[in-house]
Structure formats: C-alpha cells, structure tokens
Design an enzyme around this catalytic site. Structure first.
Site, mmCIF file in Angstrom:
data_model
loop_
_atom_site.group_PDB
_atom_site.id
_atom_site.type_symbol
_atom_site.label_atom_id
_atom_site.label_comp_id
_atom_site.label_asym_id
_atom_site.label_seq_id
_atom_site.Cartn_x
_atom_site.Cartn_y
_atom_site.Cartn_z
ATOM 1 N N HIS A 1 2.505 5.817 -15.121
ATOM 2 C CA HIS A 1 1.745 5.269 -13.995
ATOM 3 C C HIS A 1 2.581 4.264 -13.213
ATOM 4 O O HIS A 1 2.886 3.173 -13.708
ATOM 5 C CB HIS A 1 0.441 4.626 -14.516
ATOM 6 C CG HIS A 1 -0.410 4.093 -13.405
ATOM 7 N ND1 HIS A 1 -1.154 2.957 -13.519
ATOM 8 C CD2 HIS A 1 -0.616 4.546 -12.138
ATOM 9 C CE1 HIS A 1 -1.784 2.734 -12.374
ATOM 10 N NE2 HIS A 1 -1.463 3.681 -11.534
ATOM 11 N N GLU B 1 3.485 1.920 -16.289
ATOM 12 C CA GLU B 1 2.702 1.995 -17.520
ATOM 13 C C GLU B 1 2.993 3.338 -18.187
ATOM 14 O O GLU B 1 2.875 4.382 -17.544
ATOM 15 C CB GLU B 1 1.203 1.878 -17.230
ATOM 16 C CG GLU B 1 0.801 0.482 -16.782
ATOM 17 C CD GLU B 1 -0.693 0.375 -16.438
ATOM 18 O OE1 GLU B 1 -1.317 -0.599 -16.883
ATOM 19 O OE2 GLU B 1 -1.205 1.237 -15.715
ATOM 20 N N ASN C 1 -5.030 -1.421 -13.764
ATOM 21 C CA ASN C 1 -6.215 -1.115 -12.953
ATOM 22 C C ASN C 1 -7.505 -1.569 -13.616
ATOM 23 O O ASN C 1 -8.495 -1.840 -12.932
ATOM 24 C CB ASN C 1 -6.278 0.373 -12.619
ATOM 25 C CG ASN C 1 -5.391 0.709 -11.421
ATOM 26 O OD1 ASN C 1 -5.013 -0.183 -10.671
ATOM 27 N ND2 ASN C 1 -5.066 1.962 -11.260
HETATM 28 N N1 3HC Z 1 12.211 -0.120 -0.509
HETATM 29 C C1 3HC Z 1 11.381 0.769 0.033
HETATM 30 N N2 3HC Z 1 10.257 0.453 0.690
HETATM 31 C C2 3HC Z 1 9.954 -0.842 0.795
HETATM 32 C C3 3HC Z 1 10.784 -1.837 0.276
HETATM 33 C C4 3HC Z 1 11.955 -1.427 -0.410
HETATM 34 N N3 3HC Z 1 12.766 -2.310 -0.943
HETATM 35 N N4 3HC Z 1 10.228 -3.051 0.520
HETATM 36 C C5 3HC Z 1 9.094 -2.823 1.211
HETATM 37 N N5 3HC Z 1 8.913 -1.494 1.372
HETATM 38 C C6 3HC Z 1 7.861 -0.853 2.150
HETATM 39 C C7 3HC Z 1 6.431 -1.088 1.889
HETATM 40 O O1 3HC Z 1 5.812 -0.038 1.217
HETATM 41 C C8 3HC Z 1 5.847 -1.173 3.327
HETATM 42 O O2 3HC Z 1 5.806 0.090 3.967
HETATM 43 P P1 3HC Z 1 5.662 0.325 5.561
HETATM 44 O O3 3HC Z 1 7.070 0.464 6.094
HETATM 45 O O4 3HC Z 1 4.908 1.607 5.691
HETATM 46 O O5 3HC Z 1 4.964 -0.844 6.199
HETATM 47 C C9 3HC Z 1 6.817 -1.936 4.015
HETATM 48 O O6 3HC Z 1 8.014 -1.511 3.387
HETATM 49 C C10 3HC Z 1 6.450 -3.379 3.991
HETATM 50 O O7 3HC Z 1 7.599 -4.008 3.940
HETATM 51 P P2 3HC Z 1 7.705 -5.523 4.332
HETATM 52 O O8 3HC Z 1 9.160 -5.829 4.386
HETATM 53 O O9 3HC Z 1 6.875 -5.791 5.548
HETATM 54 O O10 3HC Z 1 6.952 -6.182 3.122
HETATM 55 P P3 3HC Z 1 7.374 -7.247 2.097
HETATM 56 O O11 3HC Z 1 8.783 -7.061 1.690
HETATM 57 O O12 3HC Z 1 6.922 -8.530 2.635
HETATM 58 O O13 3HC Z 1 6.462 -6.900 0.803
HETATM 59 C C11 3HC Z 1 4.890 -5.825 -0.582
HETATM 60 C C12 3HC Z 1 5.457 -5.969 0.841
HETATM 61 C C13 3HC Z 1 6.008 -5.489 -1.557
HETATM 62 C C14 3HC Z 1 3.932 -4.650 -0.486
HETATM 63 C C15 3HC Z 1 4.174 -7.144 -1.069
HETATM 64 O O14 3HC Z 1 3.246 -7.549 -0.119
HETATM 65 C C16 3HC Z 1 3.443 -6.955 -2.402
HETATM 66 O O15 3HC Z 1 4.021 -7.078 -3.472
HETATM 67 N N6 3HC Z 1 2.129 -6.649 -2.349
HETATM 68 C C17 3HC Z 1 1.307 -6.347 -3.547
HETATM 69 C C18 3HC Z 1 1.475 -4.889 -3.894
HETATM 70 C C19 3HC Z 1 0.647 -4.511 -5.107
HETATM 71 O O16 3HC Z 1 -0.129 -5.256 -5.670
HETATM 72 N N7 3HC Z 1 0.828 -3.226 -5.518
HETATM 73 C C20 3HC Z 1 0.050 -2.673 -6.606
HETATM 74 C C21 3HC Z 1 -1.037 -1.840 -6.027
HETATM 75 S S1 3HC Z 1 -2.057 -1.151 -7.278
HETATM 76 C C22 3HC Z 1 -1.388 0.332 -7.591
HETATM 77 O O17 3HC Z 1 -0.440 0.767 -7.011
HETATM 78 C C23 3HC Z 1 -2.032 1.105 -8.687
HETATM 79 C C24 3HC Z 1 -2.770 2.298 -8.166
HETATM 80 O O18 3HC Z 1 -3.069 3.097 -9.299
HETATM 81 C C25 3HC Z 1 -4.041 1.979 -7.423
#
Ligand code: 3HC
Length: 295
Positions: A141, A153, A191
């Site tokens: 996961h 996970e 989750n």
């Molecule tokens: N490589 C590739 N893509 C990247 C990246 C990297 N190093 N860094 C960011 N991205 C992507 C993101 O997906 C997003 O996509 P977009 O281009 O479509 O907008 C975009 O780039 C955002 O980048 P930013 O530079 O604007 O964002 P930040 O660097 O500030 O961070 C974040 C964004 C990492 C999403 C941060 O806000 C974060 O950690 N958020 C919490 C995410 C979280 O909790 N995830 C768990 C979700 S639950 C889950 O997945 C489980 C499922 O089963 C429901």
C-alpha cells in the site's frame, strides 16, 4: 527468494503512475498496463510530468530521468504485463473488479510471479482467493503522491509465504521507501487512523463548525499537518475516499468510518477533488480557492 527484474503495474492512474515512477527510478524494467491507448498515453504523460517535477526539485538528473523513461513501456495487452516477476495492481478500489483482474492474470502469469495489491482497504485474503497463488500474494500500500511519501505498508495475509514477504521488503527497500508490516485488516494502520479524521473534517464542515478555509488553516497551523484535511480529501479524490470509507464501514460497522451525506452529494454532482477541478476547493487558477458553491 527469486530475483526481481521485471515489474508490472496494472493501472496507470494517480497511484499506478506514481508506482511506475518509483519502480523505474529504482532501476526496474517496468511495464504499465492500461485498458486503452488513450489511458496509456495519459499514464505516460503523468510519469513524464512527475519525473520532471522530481528533476526540478533536484532529486533526479536529466540523465537519470532519461534512463528511467527508457525502462518503461505502456501496454494494453494483459499477457505482456503478466510475464513480470512482480505484478502490482493499482486499479479502482472495487473488490469485484480486482478479483476479476487477478483471476485473469493468474491464468497468464508464470507460477513464480508474485502478485501485490495496492488496495487501501479491501481484503488481501479475498483477492488472493481469486487466484491459485495465495502464498505469492501480498498487499503493497503506497501513499499519494507516491514519489514523495516515504511509506509503504506491507500487508501480509494468512496465506502469504515468508519468501513473498521477504521479496516485498526487498522491493520496497530498493525503490527507496520505508516499510511497515501490517495485518490484513481493512485500512491497515494509516487509513484506519486517517480516514475517520478526514470524514470528521467533512462532518465538521457539514455541521457549520468552520469554513473550508478555517478548518484547513486550523489544522495546518494548529496541528502542523502539511495539508489541511479538506485539501487532503480533494487530493486523495472524493470518490476514492468514499470507496475506502464504505469498505472500512462494511468491515467494522463502526460509524466513524461511515461516509457523511455531503461526501455522497459532492460525488454525484461530479465534485471529485483535484482531478475534476472541483471539490472543497476549485482548481485551475494559480492557487486553489475554497469552492464558493460549498457555501
Ligand atoms: N516528485 C514527483 N511529484 C511530486 C514531487 C516529487 N518530488 N513533489 C511534489 N509532487 C507533485 C504532487 O503530487 C503535486 O502534483 P501536481 O503537479 O498535480 O500539483 C505537486 O507535485 C505539488 O507539488 P508542490 O511542489 O506544489 O507541493 P509540495 O512540495 O509543497 O508538497 C505534498 C505537496 C507533498 C503533497 C505535501 O503537501 C504533503 O505531504 N501533503 C500530505 C500528503 C498526504 O498526507 N498523503 C497521504 C494521503 S493518504 C493516501 O495516499 C492513502 C490512500 O489509500 C487514501
């Protein structure tokens, strides 16, 4: 333990394209299977975009990106994906669809191939039972965005063998992620804790406790989370969150996991979060704006 060389990823959406990204950057020859040419094209574009993002952030050189892109192919034929050493499924969160896919892949894949589901909440045992390889079946996961989130996970079910479990750990280590082991219990660790929190944020909004902006700002500034819960709902996808919540609710019959009515209303109205341009926020401008239609 057999050596991993070729990986197949079934489904090239948000999670699948992220898994392809980390697999090819980890050095694996990878095939991504989608259902049609347009979906393959979309997945290919998503992988290129995400590799470019990693490059912009200084995590990849241009040479490493090009080498990674040379390791991936996108196919519609299930047979050419089935010959991989490890097959990771990342299709829609629907047990009947996953079982139908696994049972078809099981007929095509060599006996040694290991199957892994990226499900967030569905039973690994039920999926394994659709195949003749319960010992070579496991959950992997990932979290969104896959290239950024460090955790995977590893979900061992009652039939999973020690060698399959060891192989899953080896894959996760090689793609640079950190693994935790969890039991095959809906929602696993993350989750199980995260989904009630996200649903509670929707309920708080529904009950007028605060605006979208204030609930999210409250949690980012007051609890130090990187993203407010309503922004995170949009990020995960409201339809995906709803499916995950439904399957956890059907397993535990605990109201903490019951999807709030507002979530259902948003989905039937086409508000699916970031991917549809509309959710608790509107996307499309420079910065997402709280969705005025949400009141
Ligand atoms: N490589 C590739 N893509 C990247 C990246 C990297 N190093 N860094 C960011 N991205 C992507 C993101 O997906 C997003 O996509 P977009 O281009 O479509 O907008 C975009 O780039 C955002 O980048 P930013 O530079 O604007 O964002 P930040 O660097 O500030 O961070 C974040 C964004 C990492 C999403 C941060 O806000 C974060 O950690 N958020 C919490 C995410 C979280 O909790 N995830 C768990 C979700 S639950 C889950 O997945 C489980 C499922 O089963 C429901």
């Amino acid at each position: 333990m057999s050596e991993l060389r070729r990986i197949a990823v079934l489904g090239g959406g948000l999670m699948g394209s992220g898994i392809v990204h980390v697999s090819i950057v980890g050095g694996y020859s990878t095939v991504c299977r989608e259902v049609g040419n347009a979906q393959c094209e979309r997945a290919h574009t998503a992988v290129k975009r995400s590799l470019s993002k990693a490059m912009e952030k200084g995590e990849l050189t241009a040479e490493a990106r090009d080498a990674a892109l040379n390791r991936v192919s996108f196919v519609t034929d299930l047979g050419s994906a089935a010959s991989a050493d490890l097959i990771v499924e990342a299709i829609v969160e629907d047990l009947a669809e996953k079982k139908a896919l696994w049972s078809a892949v099981d007929m095509l894949a060599p006996p040694a191939t290991v199957f892994a589901s990226n499900t967030s909440s569905l039973s690994i045992a039920a999926q394994a039972a659709a195949t003749r390889r319960g010992d070579r079946f496991i959950g992997l996961h990932f979290f969104s965005p896959v290239p950024v989130m460090q955790l995977v996970e590893i979900v061992r079910t009652v039939t999973t063998s020690d060698s399959t479990h060891a192989l899953a750990h080896e894959f996760v280590r090689r793609i640079g992620k950190i693994a935790i082991d969890t039991r095959d219990s809906s929602g696993f660790v993350v989750n199980r804790l995260l989904v009630p929190y996200l649903l509670d944020a929707i309920r708080a909004f529904e009950q007028g406790v605060g605006s979208v902006r204030d609930i999210d700002l409250g949690m980012t500034l007051g609890a130090g989370v990187p993203m407010g819960p309503l922004a995170l709902c949009d990020f995960v996808g409201l339809d995906t969150l709803h499916r995950v919540a439904e399957s956890m609710y059907s397993e535990y019959r605990d109201s903490r996991f019951a999807p709030p009515p507002l979530l259902r209303r948003m989905i039937v109205s086409g508000y699916l979060g970031r991917k549809s341009g509309n959710g608790f926020y509107r996307y499309g401008g420079n910065e997402p704006e709280p969705n005025a239609l949400m009141g």
